[in-house]
Structures are given as structure tokens and as C-alpha cells.
Design an enzyme around this catalytic site. Structure first.
Site, PDB file in Angstrom:
ATOM      1  N   TYR A 118       0.805  -1.223   0.000  1.00 29.67           N
ATOM      2  CA  TYR A 118       0.000   0.000   0.000  1.00 29.67           C
ATOM      3  C   TYR A 118       0.841   1.277   0.000  1.00 29.67           C
ATOM      4  CZ  TYR A 118      -4.445   2.433   0.914  1.00 29.67           C
ATOM      5  OH  TYR A 118      -5.572   3.210   0.829  1.00 29.67           O
ATOM      6  N   LYS A 126      -2.401   9.305  -0.147  1.00 28.80           N
ATOM      7  CA  LYS A 126      -3.380   9.745   0.852  1.00 28.80           C
ATOM      8  C   LYS A 126      -2.772  10.802   1.770  1.00 28.80           C
ATOM      9  CE  LYS A 126      -6.721   6.993  -0.442  1.00 28.80           C
ATOM     10  NZ  LYS A 126      -7.883   7.539  -1.183  1.00 28.80           N
ATOM     11  N   THR A 144     -15.254  -3.128   0.654  1.00 33.74           N
ATOM     12  CA  THR A 144     -15.758  -2.681  -0.645  1.00 33.74           C
ATOM     13  C   THR A 144     -15.183  -3.574  -1.733  1.00 33.74           C
ATOM     14  OG1 THR A 144     -13.882  -1.189  -0.981  1.00 33.74           O
ATOM     15  CG2 THR A 144     -15.818  -0.270   0.133  1.00 33.74           C
TER      16      THR A 144
END
Length: 261
Positions: free
Chosen positions: A163, A170, A201
Site C-alpha cells: 500500500y 493519501k 468494498t
């Protein structure tokens, strides 16, 4: 309790409103009588069906607009189309993300990162927020102010495997939101961040280590469960309400307590 009357006949513009967190936000605002302008990437038929259903279920105006978030400069044309359908813009939420081939070289171990994947992630996260907010703010000034939110994640606060590209983007968009908040405050435009922990999600399910993330999140959270899209939509509604009238430049963390343990 939030006052329904303060939301009625106002307009939300949100990127990526057909699935996951975006869809939950659309429904949360529609229930309060907010008119909805949402973008979609490619499935025009689904977007049109959802817009029609929102109008039927909630008695609001809803329209869908195509936008490739990797081409954020096209926000200008999107907002010009929105102007034809809506007489005001009160809220803007930068939500759309990318996945699949577009993040190849960006969603991986640090030593395998590639410029193309990283550039795509930064474009869809930071550049898209900037372009969308600039267009929204021009219209908010005409109605005396408004509220802007960008979705973020705790991936810049804690380590998540593969990530690094997303987490760094972010962190960047949260810094950009604070700059926007500082400069747009004189126009009564508030800018905040909703920073979510891992949320269940389709985008998360696409991660190669999805089951590991899901189980680890439930184990870390004092609440013992994975986050759901609705956990973020309520935070967005609050930040757009008069109850948050003195909240700007803030990152609102909604993570089930997972970043503390």
C-alpha cells in the site's frame, strides 16, 4: 440529530457514486433531501438506473456524469454539464479511486514500485481532488459557501502491505486539503478529510491479501468487525452539516480504533 431542513434542495457533487463508499454517501445525502450529481467511470446504463431510482425513492433530482478520474482536467466540462441541470453546488466529495491495471506498479512492494503506477495513483487521488475542488469552489462562492471532503485512509498512518503508493498519495491529499481549507475559508468554504480504516468494498476485495486484511482489521478493532461503507457516509454528512460549522482543515479518522492498538 441533524436537521433535515438544512439539507433540502441543496446539491452534492461526488465522484464515483455508483459503488461502495460513494454509493453509501449518495444514499445518506439523498435521504436528507439533497440533490445528487455523481460521476461514474464507464457503466452508463447502471449509473442512469441508479439516478432514476434515487429520484423515485427520495423525490430529489439526481443525474450521472461520465468521468475518467485519470483525466481530472475534464472536471471542467463535467461541472459545465452539472450547471445545466442544477442551479447550485453546496457540497463536493472527492471519492473516486482506481484499481486493476491502472495501479500496476503502484500497488506492490516498495522495491517493485514503478513511476507509471505511482503517477496514476497520485493523479486519481491528489490531482483529481485539486481539479474537482477548484470547480466546486467557484460555484460554492456564488451561494455563500459550502463544504468539501476528500476520502482518505489510515494507510499513511499504519503499514499495509503493498500500500505504499496509495498510502503516500493519501498523505499528500490530506496535506492538500489543509492548504485548500486555509485559502478557501474566507469564502466560507470548509475543507475536511474523512480518513477511513479498511472498509469492505469491491476495491478492497480486489487486493491480493483481502482476507488477511479483513481478518486483521476485525482482530485489531475493539469493536470486533470490519468497517462498512455506511460507517464513512455518516461522517461525511456530519461534516457537511451546520453541526460542523467550525470544523475545517481536519482529518476525521473513522477506523474502528484500529490505528491505536
Amino acid at each position: 440529530m441533524l436537521d433535515v431542513n438544512e439539507f433540502k434542495n441543496k446539491t452534492l457533487v461526488i465522484s464515483g457514486g455508483t459503488r461502495g463508499i460513494g454509493r453509501a454517501i449518495v444514499l445518506e445525502f439523498a435521504k436528507m433531501g439533497v440533490n445528487i450529481a455523481f460521476t461514474y467511470n464507464s457503466n452508463q446504463e447502471l449509473a442512469k438506473e441508479q439516478a432514476d431510482q434515487l429520484q423515485k425513492d427520495f423525490g430529489i433530482k439526481a443525474r450521472a456524469y461520465e468521468l475518467n478520474i485519470l483525466e481530472p482536467e475534464n472536471y471542467k466540462e463535467v461541472f459545465e454539464e452539472i450547471d445545466k441541470d442544477f442551479d447550485r453546488v453546496d457540497f463536493f466529495i472527492s471519492n473516486a479511486i482506481i484499481s486493476g491495471r491502472a495501479v500496476a506498479g503502484g500497488y506492490t512492494k516498495f522495491m517493485k514500485l514503478k513511476p507509471r503506477g505511482l503517477n496514476n495513483i497520485f493523479t486519481a487521488t491528489i490531482n483529481a481532488f485539486v481539479c474537482g475542488t477548484q470547480e466546486a469552489a467557484k460555484r460554492m462562492q456564488k451561494v455563500g459557501g459550502g463544504s468539501v471532503i476528500t476520502l482518505s485512509s489510515t494507510g499513511h498512518l499504519v503499514y499495509i502491505e503493498h500500500y505504499s503508493g496509495h498510502g503516500t498519495a493519501k498523505a499528500g491529499v490530506e496535506a492538500m486539503a489543509r492548504y485548500a481549507a486555509t485559502e478557501l475559508g474566507e469564502h466560507n468554504i470548509r475543507v475536511n478529510v474523512v480518513c477511513g480504516g479498511p472498509i469492505e468494498t469491491d476495491a478492497l476485495r480486489a487486493f491480493t491479501n483481502y482476507e488477511e486484511v479483513r481478518n486483521a482489521t476485525a482482530a485489531l478493532s475493539p469493536l470486533g468487525r470490519m468497517g462498512q461503507p455506511q460507517d464513512l457516509s455518516g461522517a461525511c454528512l456530519f461534516l457537511c452539516s451546520s453541526k460542523a460549522s467550525w470544523v475545517t482543515g481536519h482529518s476525521f479518522i473513522v477506523d474502528g480504533g484500529t490505528t491505536f492498538k
